[in-house]
Design a protein around this motif. Structure first.
Motif, PDB file in Angstrom:
ATOM      1  N   ARG A  72      23.408  22.961   1.336  1.00 27.89           N
ATOM      2  CA  ARG A  72      23.403  23.123   2.873  1.00 27.89           C
ATOM      3  C   ARG A  72      23.228  24.512   3.443  1.00 27.89           C
ATOM      4  O   ARG A  72      24.191  25.313   3.162  1.00 27.89           O
ATOM      5  N   ASN A  73      22.393  24.848   4.490  1.00 26.59           N
ATOM      6  CA  ASN A  73      22.435  26.060   5.257  1.00 26.59           C
ATOM      7  C   ASN A  73      21.851  25.924   6.641  1.00 26.59           C
ATOM      8  O   ASN A  73      20.885  25.572   6.847  1.00 26.59           O
ATOM      9  N   GLY A  74      23.133  25.508   7.269  1.00 27.08           N
ATOM     10  CA  GLY A  74      23.123  25.577   8.958  1.00 27.08           C
ATOM     11  C   GLY A  74      22.028  24.335   8.850  1.00 27.08           C
ATOM     12  O   GLY A  74      22.194  23.357   8.435  1.00 27.08           O
ATOM     13  N   TYR A  75      21.315  24.438  10.099  1.00 31.06           N
ATOM     14  CA  TYR A  75      20.167  23.682  10.569  1.00 31.06           C
ATOM     15  C   TYR A  75      19.093  23.562   9.743  1.00 31.06           C
ATOM     16  O   TYR A  75      17.944  22.626   9.627  1.00 31.06           O
ATOM     17  N   PHE A  76      18.836  24.891   8.755  1.00 31.25           N
ATOM     18  CA  PHE A  76      17.597  25.041   8.389  1.00 31.25           C
ATOM     19  C   PHE A  76      17.141  24.371   7.326  1.00 31.25           C
ATOM     20  O   PHE A  76      15.951  24.042   6.850  1.00 31.25           O
ATOM     21  N   PHE A  77      18.074  24.326   6.013  1.00 33.15           N
ATOM     22  CA  PHE A  77      17.886  23.867   4.721  1.00 33.15           C
ATOM     23  C   PHE A  77      19.067  22.749   4.292  1.00 33.15           C
ATOM     24  O   PHE A  77      19.896  23.265   4.465  1.00 33.15           O
ATOM     25  N   HIS A  78      18.392  21.812   3.826  1.00 30.13           N
ATOM     26  CA  HIS A  78      19.415  20.876   3.137  1.00 30.13           C
ATOM     27  C   HIS A  78      18.539  20.131   2.077  1.00 30.13           C
ATOM     28  O   HIS A  78      17.334  19.435   2.250  1.00 30.13           O
ATOM     29  N   GLU A  79      19.042  20.355   1.023  1.00 23.17           N
ATOM     30  CA  GLU A  79      18.168  19.669  -0.252  1.00 23.17           C
ATOM     31  C   GLU A  79      19.476  19.003  -1.232  1.00 23.17           C
ATOM     32  O   GLU A  79      20.498  19.612  -1.410  1.00 23.17           O
ATOM     33  N   ASP A  80      19.097  17.910  -1.602  1.00 25.61           N
ATOM     34  CA  ASP A  80      19.923  17.207  -2.604  1.00 25.61           C
ATOM     35  C   ASP A  80      19.050  17.437  -4.123  1.00 25.61           C
ATOM     36  O   ASP A  80      18.031  16.532  -3.992  1.00 25.61           O
ATOM     37  N   ILE A  81      19.640  17.770  -4.918  1.00 28.02           N
ATOM     38  CA  ILE A  81      18.808  18.292  -6.279  1.00 28.02           C
ATOM     39  C   ILE A  81      19.639  17.441  -7.417  1.00 28.02           C
ATOM     40  O   ILE A  81      20.653  17.886  -7.730  1.00 28.02           O
ATOM     41  N   PRO A  82      19.040  16.485  -7.799  1.00 27.99           N
ATOM     42  CA  PRO A  82      19.515  15.717  -9.176  1.00 27.99           C
ATOM     43  C   PRO A  82      19.648  16.580 -10.207  1.00 27.99           C
ATOM     44  O   PRO A  82      18.954  17.554 -10.428  1.00 27.99           O
TER      45      PRO A  82
END
Length: 146
Positions: A72-82
């Motif tokens: 998670r990076n603020g509002y800019f980046f959100h990724e769930d990596i299996p």
């Protein structure tokens, strides 16, 4: 779930300092040359930019979940990596823009998500980097053996 905050490096601190200084100079210039309307318009532009930097500083974290790594990076980046999709990871000092607020980073290459083809890459900078790497190795190994 185990959460790691992002390390805040000197370059990030310098960038925030420069932005604050530029905002101050711009506000003084606008106030001196223009009327109050110019000052308010400037404030409506500068304050949101400052708020976004603060959000990035305090809302950047990395979480280990049962079967995926959440970045998670603020509002800019959100990724769930299996964990199963992680191809490789290594330590780096790559200055490319990323989810890490420090140049002391980990480069993670993983299978592209959300219908994209190929591999994706993300650079992160957890506070306890060696502990994070050990945890990522352990969790990746578990899913590779299943």
């Amino acid at each position: 779930m185990k959460r790691y905050r992002s390390k805040i490096g000197i370059m990030w601190i310098i960038a925030i300092g420069i932005i604050i200084w530029c905002n101050y100079v711009m506000l003084k210039l606008v106030t001196w040359q223009f009327n109050d309307l110019g000052m308010w318009l400037t404030l409506f532009i500068l304050i949101p930019v400052d708020v976004l930097f603060v959000i990035c500083t305090f809302w950047t974290y990395y979480e280990f979940h049962e079967d995926y790594l959440k970045i998670r990076n603020g509002y800019f980046f959100h990724e769930d990596i299996p964990y199963l999709d992680i191809r490789s990871f290594k330590e780096t000092h790559n200055p490319v823009g990323s989810c890490g607020l420090s140049l002391d980073r980990i480069d993670i290459i993983y299978k592209a998500q959300k219908g994209r083809n190929g591999n994706s890459e993300v650079l992160i900078s957890p506070v306890k980097k060696q502990e994070f790497i050990q945890e990522l190795e352990r969790r990746s190994r578990i899913f590779m053996t299943k």
